[in-house]
Scaffold this motif. Structure first.
Motif, PDB file in Angstrom:
ATOM      1  N   SER A 168      53.083 -16.331 -15.907  1.00 54.59           N
ATOM      2  CA  SER A 168      51.622 -16.397 -15.786  1.00 54.59           C
ATOM      3  C   SER A 168      51.018 -15.007 -15.749  1.00 54.59           C
ATOM      4  N   ASP A 227      50.626 -37.085 -11.830  1.00 55.28           N
ATOM      5  CA  ASP A 227      50.432 -36.174 -10.704  1.00 55.28           C
ATOM      6  C   ASP A 227      49.704 -36.901  -9.588  1.00 55.28           C
ATOM      7  N   GLN A 237      46.133 -23.162 -13.976  1.00 56.28           N
ATOM      8  CA  GLN A 237      46.596 -24.453 -13.479  1.00 56.28           C
ATOM      9  C   GLN A 237      47.592 -24.316 -12.330  1.00 56.28           C
ATOM     10  N   ALA A 238      48.136 -23.130 -12.117  1.00 56.43           N
ATOM     11  CA  ALA A 238      49.101 -22.921 -11.034  1.00 56.43           C
ATOM     12  C   ALA A 238      48.899 -21.531 -10.450  1.00 56.43           C
ATOM     13  N   PRO A 273      57.653 -33.451 -12.350  1.00 63.84           N
ATOM     14  CA  PRO A 273      56.665 -32.369 -12.292  1.00 63.84           C
ATOM     15  C   PRO A 273      57.264 -31.005 -12.605  1.00 63.84           C
ATOM     16  N   GLU A 324      57.279 -19.545 -13.548  1.00 63.34           N
ATOM     17  CA  GLU A 324      55.819 -19.649 -13.543  1.00 63.34           C
ATOM     18  C   GLU A 324      55.167 -18.350 -13.086  1.00 63.34           C
ATOM     19  N   ALA A 375      52.356 -31.728  -8.915  1.00 59.99           N
ATOM     20  CA  ALA A 375      52.727 -30.536  -9.657  1.00 59.99           C
ATOM     21  C   ALA A 375      52.188 -29.284  -9.004  1.00 59.99           C
ATOM     22  N   ARG A 411      55.886 -28.444 -15.439  1.00 64.20           N
ATOM     23  CA  ARG A 411      55.527 -27.055 -15.140  1.00 64.20           C
ATOM     24  C   ARG A 411      56.286 -26.089 -16.043  1.00 64.20           C
ATOM     25  N   ARG A 431      53.595 -20.058  -5.674  1.00 67.04           N
ATOM     26  CA  ARG A 431      54.964 -20.110  -6.170  1.00 67.04           C
ATOM     27  C   ARG A 431      55.817 -19.031  -5.505  1.00 67.04           C
TER      28      ARG A 431
END
Length: 451
Positions: free
Chosen positions: A386, A165, A425-426, A278, A382, A451, A282, A431
């Motif tokens: 999530s 990354d 982490q995201a 990446p 994602e 990422a 993910r 997104r």
């Protein structure tokens, strides 16, 4: 103990294991410390035996589920857990097709990650990151060099750690890792944090900046070199067995043949196929999060079934089911909502997995438009997963509080903690913004290794 079959089944079928040239039937040695020898993958004569790997993976997952809470509380480096994976041949599972070997496909590897993560989210993350990093030579080097490295890594069942990354912009203090030219290649120096594999990886894939030229390179190193020092993080909120921490490099030699490739600074110079790296990571972590949620839901179901029968309702709107587990109709409603949410997330994840699998098969011929479509589907997976993982694990905590004292030793909080660490982490907001920009304006997500 976790049920042999999850209530929300994987969308991907069983796997066909790779053949091994070194299976000699010897018993694997005990692993009190980091092992130097690796047991070989199980030998399978035909790829028609698809149920073999499904059974192998579930047996490993069930074995991990038995003592998952005790291991989570102990927080020791997962050498024993990795020995279990190696004994089953799982580290060598996702090897790209090439001479003298058969590799499994991306969707199959994701099914394995998801099954393992349902039993132990930390080990699922270790395996997920390993599978993606195992493709690093395929992404950044030549096919010939990739073949040689993959054959060696597969035969010895290396566990890959690290990360590629590279930041979009170099920080004012300089790069985290730097390479100084040396007569035989480079010397690697610096310190960087990684989310997994710090103390247990057999080899590390890293992104570093060449001093003087500023060129970004992807390299691999052996962490057993005396110039490598690992500092594990033992007090994490969740994913405590993923071996997260910081690694310090002090003049570690990197021969020229351990440089996988260069990373251009200009986005327009990026090869679309390399930027799948990446996206693959993910999406692999999305499968980990989904597995954690499914594991929590399955264990909660088992606890609810084992709990004393609730009082059946007497009114028309409160009519219970006294002969079935969970006589409370509102409890049935809750499980219905949770199971539906898990199925919905799985459908979105499956769509992204299928698209990424096609992109990986396309190889260097992957186009920019196809890569953009994959990026959007991964972002959607994602965003959906999530939120679902956090909601599911939170609701499971609420449902199991009334199941009696038998629920307490199972530590359902570990599912919630693991889900929180994974989803942190995201950002779903970022997104969703990218998805909206692509849908409304046709804008392509940037070609980057960030990422």
């Amino acid at each position: 103990m976790r049920a042999p079959m999850r209530s929300v089944p994987s969308a991907v079928g069983p796997v066909c294991p790779p053949a091994s040239d070194a299976a000699d039937g010897r018993e694997p040695a005990a692993v009190p410390e980091k092992p130097s020898a690796r047991p070989s993958s199980p030998q399978v004569k035909s790829c028609t035996d698809e149920e073999i790997w499904l059974r192998v993976t579930r047996e490993v997952a069930d074995d991990l589920a038995v003592d998952a809470l005790d291991r989570d509380r102990a927080g020791k480096p997962p050498f024993d857990e990795l020995a279990r994976l190696r004994e089953a041949g799982l580290p060598a599972l996702l090897t790209p097709p090439g001479p003298a070997r058969r590799g499994t496909d991306w969707r199959t590897a994701c099914a394995v990650v998801r099954e393992i993560a349902a039993a132990d989210g930390s080990i699922g993350e270790l395996l997920a990151r390993h599978y993606v990093l195992a493709w690093s030579a395929r992404f950044f080097s030549t096919p010939e060099r990739a073949d040689g490295l993959e054959l060696r890594a597969s035969a010895e069942q290396w566990l890959w750690g690290g990360g590629i990354d590279l930041p979009d912009a170099e920080p004012a203090t300089g790069p985290a890792l730097s390479l100084t030219p040396d007569k035989d290649g480079y010397l690697l120096s610096g310190c960087q944090s990684f989310a997994a594999g710090v103390t247990v990886a057999d080899r590390l894939v890293l992104g570093a900046v060449c001093a003087g030229t500023g060129e970004s390179l992807v390299v691999w190193v052996d962490p057993a070199h005396p110039g490598v020092a690992a500092e594990p993080e033992n007090d994490r909120l969740g994913q405590r067995l993923a071996a997260a921490g910081r690694i310090r490099f002090d003049g570690v030699p990197v021969p020229a043949d351990q440089v996988l490739g260069a990373v251009p600074h200009d986005e327009h110079a990026f090869a679309p196929f390399a930027t799948l790296a990446p996206l693959a990571l993910r999406l692999a972590l999305v499968h980990v999060g989904l597995g954690v949620a499914e594991g929590a839901l399955a264990e909660a179901r088992d606890i609810t079934r084992a709990a004393p029968r609730g009082r059946a309702g007497t009114g028309r709107d409160e009519g219970g089911y006294p002969d079935r587990p969970g006589a409370d109709p509102y409890l049935l409603l809750a499980y219905g909502e949770l199971a539906t949410e898990a199925h919905t997330a799985a459908a979105v994840v499956e769509s992204a997995s299928e698209a990424l699998a096609r992109g990986l098969l396309a190889g260097p011929g992957l186009g920019v438009d196809q890569r953009a479509d994959i990026a959007v589907l991964v972002a959607a997976a994602e965003a959906v997963t999530s939120r679902s993982a956090v909601r599911l694990t939170t609701r499971v905590l609420e449902l199991t509080q009334g199941a009696g004292p038998v629920a307490d030793p199972l530590g359902f909080d570990r599912f919630w903690r693991n889900a929180r660490v994974l989803t942190a982490q995201a950002s779903p907001t970022h997104r969703l913004r990218d998805i909206g920009d692509h849908y409304l304006n046709g804008t392509h997500p940037p070609l980057t290794l960030h990422a």
